[in-house]
Scaffold this active site. Structure first.
Site, short mmCIF file in Angstrom:
data_model
loop_
_atom_site.label_atom_id
_atom_site.label_comp_id
_atom_site.label_asym_id
_atom_site.label_seq_id
_atom_site.Cartn_x
_atom_site.Cartn_y
_atom_site.Cartn_z
N HIS A 6 3.82 51.57 -57.69
CA HIS A 6 2.40 51.21 -57.70
C HIS A 6 2.01 50.63 -56.36
CE1 HIS A 6 -1.49 49.89 -59.19
NE2 HIS A 6 -1.27 48.77 -58.53
N ASP A 51 -6.86 44.43 -70.88
CA ASP A 51 -7.00 44.30 -69.42
C ASP A 51 -8.32 44.87 -68.95
OD1 ASP A 51 -6.14 43.94 -66.59
OD2 ASP A 51 -6.23 46.12 -66.63
N ARG A 81 -13.89 39.41 -65.48
CA ARG A 81 -13.54 38.66 -64.26
C ARG A 81 -14.40 39.08 -63.09
NH1 ARG A 81 -7.89 40.54 -63.65
NH2 ARG A 81 -7.97 39.46 -61.66
N SER A 100 -2.52 41.71 -64.71
CA SER A 100 -3.35 42.90 -64.90
C SER A 100 -2.61 44.15 -64.42
CB SER A 100 -4.66 42.70 -64.12
OG SER A 100 -5.38 43.90 -63.99
N LYS A 136 -0.45 47.33 -66.88
CA LYS A 136 -0.70 48.78 -66.84
C LYS A 136 0.59 49.56 -66.55
CE LYS A 136 -4.34 47.72 -64.30
NZ LYS A 136 -5.69 47.26 -63.94
N1 URA Z 1 -6.31 45.49 -59.61
C1 URA Z 1 -6.06 45.38 -60.93
O1 URA Z 1 -5.66 46.35 -61.57
N2 URA Z 1 -6.24 44.21 -61.53
C2 URA Z 1 -6.70 43.12 -60.89
O2 URA Z 1 -6.85 42.09 -61.50
C3 URA Z 1 -6.98 43.24 -59.51
C4 URA Z 1 -6.76 44.44 -58.90
#
Ligand code: URA
Ligand code: CA
Length: 433
Positions: free
Chosen positions: A82, A161, A168, A183, A187
């Site tokens: 990632h 999320d 947020r 977060s 994923k």
């Molecule tokens: N990218 C994400 O997937 N989550 C975040 O909180 C910030 C950047």
């Protein structure tokens, strides 16, 4: 349990238990806990922070809030990669076939996304016939047979999320290391990875503008991954200029092909070797990082990596002849040179501005439904430290419109050219285990 008590607890700097975090995330996902209470909690978390144990519990609660990809039918250790974003990041397109060619199973789920260019899935669609929708059976079968497949995101992964990130975004609580780290990790874990290699970018074109913040985020994610039983390693790499030369969809496919042939931009190839050797090592296809790197270099030199790219493309229905005839990729009508207004050395190339220039040409999506122009984008001819003379080409613009005045202005602004070459510049800053 009452959400108001949990908010008070966190406001006062106390820790939340696993049960409390589960209660909060389940309730928020099911709409039993309203946005206003979750907003107050996000702000309390922003100021009070979270312990590693709380971060792991939050991550796993978000993983369990929706579907989880089951890769258990695929043999071997599935390592995912990632990157925290940036401009012109073509690494996935190179790494997928490259590490697959030395035996690492790559079961990659990828997005389209809103950005300066499309996501990996959009880029792959510049290859005629390439199918990004596969059934789970077909996907597993391809990874078992040829070690690599890439599909578009489907299913309802980490809905908690999605909701929380949206909240947020409008409550000034995005910029919290524990929240960003959980977060991103939720994923990756929900996508079925056994082990994870993170590429955390730092610099003007990155989410984390300075190295200290990038290191903290990297360490937070590594701790969560390891705490959740997924071996995780983070590489911290530079985003003070776009990575490689190409920013655009078909242009990045071409750049990926060049790199797999051993003719790619130096920085892009080096970052791919660094990330790739960590992936090969975590997948236990080499006993050391050095051995892993040597295997990857050999795969490029012998043509094995490029061959794997061809197999990957054709087994997903794509026209693999583009590898030998890149002119079959979507082509822009105009190629326009942007020239230096004065001589000197390139000191900085503001990555975000180059990204915006590409998106003004139509390479990226402005809204979820907008169409991407796969042919357009920019190719940098000069990077940090390069000497330029007045009138020399800095960037080639691939455009379907003839008038690119605003794009040209953006590019000229992005480049800073100074009389002396004083820049000390690194690509890899650190590797965090
Ligand atoms: N990218 C994400 O997937 N989550 C975040 O909180 C910030 C950047
Ligand atoms: Ca690139």
């Amino acid at each position: 349990m009452r959400m108001v008590d949990l908010i008070a607890k966190k406001r006062d700097g106390k820790g939340l238990t696993k049960d409390e975090i589960d209660f909060m995330i389940d309730g928020y996902t099911n709409e039993e806990i309203p946005d206003y209470q979750m907003s107050a909690m996000a702000m309390a978390l922003y100021f009070q922070g979270m312990t590693t144990e709380e971060r792991v519990n939050l991550t796993m609660a978000m993983v369990e809030s929706g579907d989880q990809v089951d890769l258990s039918d695929i043999q071997g250790i599935k390592v995912d990669k990632h990157s925290t974003g940036g401009v012109g990041d073509t690494t996935t397109l190179i790494l997928a076939p490259l590490v697959a060619s030395v035996g690492v199973p790559v079961a990659k789920m990828s997005g389209r996304g809103l950005g300066h260019t499309g996501g990996t899935i959009d880029k792959l669609e510049s290859i005629k016939g390439f199918q990004v929708e596969l059934t789970a059976e077909k996907f597993n079968q391809l990874v078992n047979q040829q070690k690599v497949a890439v599909v578009g995101q489907s299913g309802n992964l980490t809905p908690a999320d999605k909701k929380l990130y949206g909240l947020r975004d409008v409550t000034a609580t995005v910029n919290s290391i524990p929240l960003i780290a959980s977060s991103i990790m939720s994923k990756k874990i929900a996508s079925g990875a056994d082990a994870i290699v993170l590429d955390v970018k730092t610099g003007s074109g990155a989410f984390m503008k300075n190295l200290d913040d990038a290191k903290q985020l990297a360490k937070a994610m590594v701790d969560i991954g390891n705490g959740a039983g997924r071996e995780t390693i983070a590489v911290i790499s530079d985003m003070n200029q776009p990575l490689g030369h190409a920013v655009g969809n078909a242009l990045e496919i071409k750049e990926a092909i060049d790199t797999l042939q051993g003719n790619g931009p130096e920085d892009l190839y080096e970052l791919c070797l660094t990330l790739g050797s960590q992936m090969v090592y975590l997948a236990k296809q080499a006993d050391s990082i050095e051995e892993a790197r040597a295997k990857l270099e050999d795969a490029v030199a012998s043509g094995k990596a490029l061959e794997k790219f061809k197999t990957f493309v054709s087994s997903q229905g794509g026209d693999a002849s583009v590898v030998d005839a890149p002119s079959k990729l979507p082509q822009a009508k105009y190629v326009i040179d942007i020239k230096a207004t004065h001589a000197g050395f390139v000191k900085e190339i503001v990555a975000d501005e180059i990204g915006i220039a590409a998106s003004m040409l139509g390479a990226g999506r402005l809204t979820k439904d907008s169409q991407i122009d796969l042919a357009v984008g920019v190719v940098l001819q000069k990077k940090i430290g390069d000497q330029v003379s007045e009138g020399e080409t800095l960037v080639k613009v691939y455009s379907n419109q003839e008038n690119i005045k605003e794009v040209e202005e953006k590019i000229i602004e992005a480049y800073s050219i100074k009389a002396e070459n004083t820049t000390q510049h690194s690509l890899i800053y650190d590797i965090i285990h």
